[in-house]
Scaffold this motif. Structure first.
Motif, PDB file in Angstrom:
ATOM      1  N   PHE A 196      58.165 -42.196   1.085  1.00 46.59           N
ATOM      2  CA  PHE A 196      56.916 -42.384   1.831  1.00 46.59           C
ATOM      3  C   PHE A 196      55.724 -42.503   0.894  1.00 46.59           C
ATOM      4  O   PHE A 196      54.853 -43.377   1.075  1.00 46.59           O
ATOM      5  CB  PHE A 196      56.717 -41.217   2.799  1.00 46.59           C
ATOM      6  CG  PHE A 196      55.300 -41.006   3.235  1.00 46.59           C
ATOM      7  CD1 PHE A 196      54.699 -41.860   4.143  1.00 46.59           C
ATOM      8  CD2 PHE A 196      54.551 -39.948   2.718  1.00 46.59           C
ATOM      9  CE1 PHE A 196      53.379 -41.673   4.540  1.00 46.59           C
ATOM     10  CE2 PHE A 196      53.243 -39.763   3.106  1.00 46.59           C
ATOM     11  CZ  PHE A 196      52.651 -40.629   4.015  1.00 46.59           C
ATOM     12  N   THR A 197      55.652 -41.642  -0.120  1.00 43.65           N
ATOM     13  CA  THR A 197      54.505 -41.685  -1.034  1.00 43.65           C
ATOM     14  C   THR A 197      54.489 -42.967  -1.861  1.00 43.65           C
ATOM     15  O   THR A 197      53.410 -43.503  -2.158  1.00 43.65           O
ATOM     16  CB  THR A 197      54.538 -40.472  -1.965  1.00 43.65           C
ATOM     17  OG1 THR A 197      55.797 -40.436  -2.671  1.00 43.65           O
ATOM     18  CG2 THR A 197      54.363 -39.184  -1.182  1.00 43.65           C
ATOM     19  N   LEU A 198      55.666 -43.470  -2.232  1.00 41.91           N
ATOM     20  CA  LEU A 198      55.701 -44.717  -2.990  1.00 41.91           C
ATOM     21  C   LEU A 198      55.357 -45.916  -2.104  1.00 41.91           C
ATOM     22  O   LEU A 198      54.656 -46.845  -2.541  1.00 41.91           O
ATOM     23  CB  LEU A 198      57.077 -44.896  -3.621  1.00 41.91           C
ATOM     24  CG  LEU A 198      57.458 -43.880  -4.700  1.00 41.91           C
ATOM     25  CD1 LEU A 198      58.865 -44.136  -5.199  1.00 41.91           C
ATOM     26  CD2 LEU A 198      56.463 -43.921  -5.858  1.00 41.91           C
ATOM     27  N   ALA A 199      55.861 -45.894  -0.870  1.00 43.59           N
ATOM     28  CA  ALA A 199      55.533 -46.994   0.046  1.00 43.59           C
ATOM     29  C   ALA A 199      54.078 -46.944   0.484  1.00 43.59           C
ATOM     30  O   ALA A 199      53.487 -47.987   0.827  1.00 43.59           O
ATOM     31  CB  ALA A 199      56.445 -46.929   1.267  1.00 43.59           C
ATOM     32  N   ARG A 200      53.476 -45.756   0.458  1.00 43.77           N
ATOM     33  CA  ARG A 200      52.081 -45.605   0.868  1.00 43.77           C
ATOM     34  C   ARG A 200      51.151 -46.417  -0.028  1.00 43.77           C
ATOM     35  O   ARG A 200      50.150 -46.952   0.447  1.00 43.77           O
ATOM     36  CB  ARG A 200      51.721 -44.121   0.817  1.00 43.77           C
ATOM     37  CG  ARG A 200      50.310 -43.763   1.222  1.00 43.77           C
ATOM     38  CD  ARG A 200      50.134 -42.255   1.175  1.00 43.77           C
ATOM     39  NE  ARG A 200      48.777 -41.866   1.539  1.00 43.77           N
ATOM     40  CZ  ARG A 200      47.777 -41.772   0.663  1.00 43.77           C
ATOM     41  NH1 ARG A 200      47.999 -42.042  -0.614  1.00 43.77           N
ATOM     42  NH2 ARG A 200      46.569 -41.418   1.065  1.00 43.77           N
ATOM     43  N   GLU A 201      51.486 -46.517  -1.318  1.00 41.36           N
ATOM     44  CA  GLU A 201      50.627 -47.251  -2.240  1.00 41.36           C
ATOM     45  C   GLU A 201      50.633 -48.756  -1.975  1.00 41.36           C
ATOM     46  O   GLU A 201      49.706 -49.461  -2.384  1.00 41.36           O
ATOM     47  CB  GLU A 201      51.063 -46.970  -3.682  1.00 41.36           C
ATOM     48  CG  GLU A 201      50.926 -45.515  -4.084  1.00 41.36           C
ATOM     49  CD  GLU A 201      51.128 -45.321  -5.581  1.00 41.36           C
ATOM     50  OE1 GLU A 201      51.291 -46.342  -6.285  1.00 41.36           O
ATOM     51  OE2 GLU A 201      51.116 -44.171  -6.037  1.00 41.36           O
ATOM     52  N   LEU A 202      51.675 -49.237  -1.313  1.00 37.53           N
ATOM     53  CA  LEU A 202      51.751 -50.671  -1.053  1.00 37.53           C
ATOM     54  C   LEU A 202      50.776 -51.118   0.029  1.00 37.53           C
ATOM     55  O   LEU A 202      50.431 -52.311   0.106  1.00 37.53           O
ATOM     56  CB  LEU A 202      53.180 -51.052  -0.645  1.00 37.53           C
ATOM     57  CG  LEU A 202      54.274 -50.754  -1.676  1.00 37.53           C
ATOM     58  CD1 LEU A 202      55.642 -51.114  -1.109  1.00 37.53           C
ATOM     59  CD2 LEU A 202      54.013 -51.508  -2.978  1.00 37.53           C
ATOM     60  N   PHE A 203      50.323 -50.173   0.867  1.00 41.50           N
ATOM     61  CA  PHE A 203      49.465 -50.532   2.002  1.00 41.50           C
ATOM     62  C   PHE A 203      48.027 -50.080   1.817  1.00 41.50           C
ATOM     63  O   PHE A 203      47.203 -50.309   2.700  1.00 41.50           O
ATOM     64  CB  PHE A 203      50.025 -49.921   3.285  1.00 41.50           C
ATOM     65  CG  PHE A 203      51.411 -50.395   3.634  1.00 41.50           C
ATOM     66  CD1 PHE A 203      51.610 -51.594   4.289  1.00 41.50           C
ATOM     67  CD2 PHE A 203      52.517 -49.644   3.281  1.00 41.50           C
ATOM     68  CE1 PHE A 203      52.882 -52.038   4.598  1.00 41.50           C
ATOM     69  CE2 PHE A 203      53.796 -50.068   3.600  1.00 41.50           C
ATOM     70  CZ  PHE A 203      53.982 -51.277   4.253  1.00 41.50           C
ATOM     71  N   LEU A 204      47.715 -49.423   0.691  1.00 39.82           N
ATOM     72  CA  LEU A 204      46.356 -48.970   0.445  1.00 39.82           C
ATOM     73  C   LEU A 204      45.731 -49.783  -0.677  1.00 39.82           C
ATOM     74  O   LEU A 204      46.421 -50.209  -1.614  1.00 39.82           O
ATOM     75  CB  LEU A 204      46.345 -47.476   0.068  1.00 39.82           C
ATOM     76  CG  LEU A 204      46.763 -46.495   1.171  1.00 39.82           C
ATOM     77  CD1 LEU A 204      46.725 -45.063   0.652  1.00 39.82           C
ATOM     78  CD2 LEU A 204      45.861 -46.636   2.397  1.00 39.82           C
ATOM     79  N   PRO A 205      44.431 -50.013  -0.612  1.00 44.83           N
ATOM     80  CA  PRO A 205      43.768 -50.760  -1.688  1.00 44.83           C
ATOM     81  C   PRO A 205      43.765 -49.969  -2.988  1.00 44.83           C
ATOM     82  O   PRO A 205      43.891 -48.739  -2.990  1.00 44.83           O
ATOM     83  CB  PRO A 205      42.357 -50.979  -1.148  1.00 44.83           C
ATOM     84  CG  PRO A 205      42.147 -49.874  -0.166  1.00 44.83           C
ATOM     85  CD  PRO A 205      43.483 -49.616   0.453  1.00 44.83           C
ATOM     86  N   ALA A 206      43.634 -50.662  -4.093  1.00 47.91           N
ATOM     87  CA  ALA A 206      43.612 -50.004  -5.400  1.00 47.91           C
ATOM     88  C   ALA A 206      42.425 -49.062  -5.499  1.00 47.91           C
ATOM     89  O   ALA A 206      41.337 -49.340  -4.996  1.00 47.91           O
ATOM     90  CB  ALA A 206      43.567 -51.064  -6.512  1.00 47.91           C
TER      91      ALA A 206
END
Length: 270
Positions: A196-206
């Protein structure tokens, strides 16, 4: 008219493939021992549950609720509050304890979150905080009761509550209830959480708010480093689970130390 009952009833033939002798078995303690209410244990667990719920609530109110609730420490603390509250009710009403698979998982997660904080996150640069992105100090300017709660909540979450949970396990719970198969099952939730934490970065802006933990900053460390340290954390968690199971299988029963059965052999008379 019914047939007369014969004087001699012939023996029934033995059923092929079935054993006729009875295997020895031992009745569980709950079947022969009367249930006992444990009000002091219930009171301790109730205080522990309220403290866990209060510390988690403070962190949620001080920061962004979705972000704070995404942290492993907060989720494990809320699980500790729910499980401990249920255990307190069972101790008060003289019911059997909760399954060891559930209580053991709660203990493993709370201890793992505390070790993660003290080993990897306490000296992280920039400073790690659950209430905001890395490097922010939004709660440092709080004064009065809010500032006091903001200062007390982190040590309660990462130090006081884990120690209290371990003491409850060691001093107030029966031993030898954890099984080796539990260790692998306890890894399912941490594996799902890391995914979940790794996939979370794919949907949030840098930006700083993109990752929850400093070691998961893929922009700084790269995916190979993040995946490698995530795998090491899972291996360490599995080792922690095995260690707790080994201690649980060898520790004495604190509930029976010094207990007397009430049956004593008397010397012969005469």
């Amino acid at each position: 008219m019914t047939a007369p009952i014969p004087r001699d009833i012939p023996d029934l033939p033995v059923i092929p493939g079935r054993r006729t002798n009875l295997m020895p078995s031992s009745a569980p303690a709950g079947a022969v021992a009367p249930p006992v209410r444990r009000p002091l244990v219930a009171a301790y667990r109730l205080l522990l549950a309220l403290a866990a719920l209060g510390a988690a609530t403070v962190e949620i109110l001080l920061g962004s609720p979705p972000r704070v609730l995404s942290h492993f420490a907060i989720q494990s603390t809320l699980l500790l509050a729910a499980v401990t509250l249920a255990s307190a009710r069972r101790a008060w009403t003289a019911r059997r304890p909760l399954p060891a698979a559930l209580t053991g998982a709660t203990l493993v997660y709370v201890v793992a979150a505390a070790l993660l904080q003290h080993v990897l996150l306490a000296d992280a640069t920039p400073a790690y905080t659950m209430t905001g992105p890395a490097g922010t100090t939004g709660t440092a300017d709080l004064t009065g009761p809010a500032g006091t709660l903001a200062a007390l909540a982190p040590p309660a979450l990462h130090t006081v509550l884990p120690i209290a949970a371990v003491l409850d396990w060691l001093l107030l719970s029966p031993p030898a209830r954890m099984r080796l198969a539990h260790a692998a099952a306890w890894l399912l939730y941490p594996m799902a959480y890391l995914a979940f934490t790794l996939a979370r970065e794919l949907f949030l802006p840098a930006g700083p708010a993109r990752h929850l933990y400093p070691f998961q900053d893929t922009d700084l460390h790269g995916y190979r480093y993040v995946l490698g340290i995530s795998l090491l954390l899972l291996v360490a968690l599995y080792g922690l689970a095995l260690a707790l199971i080994a201690v649980d299988r060898t520790r004495p029963d604190p509930l029976r130390l010094g207990a007397k059965t009430g049956f004593r052999l008397q010397p012969p008379v005469g």
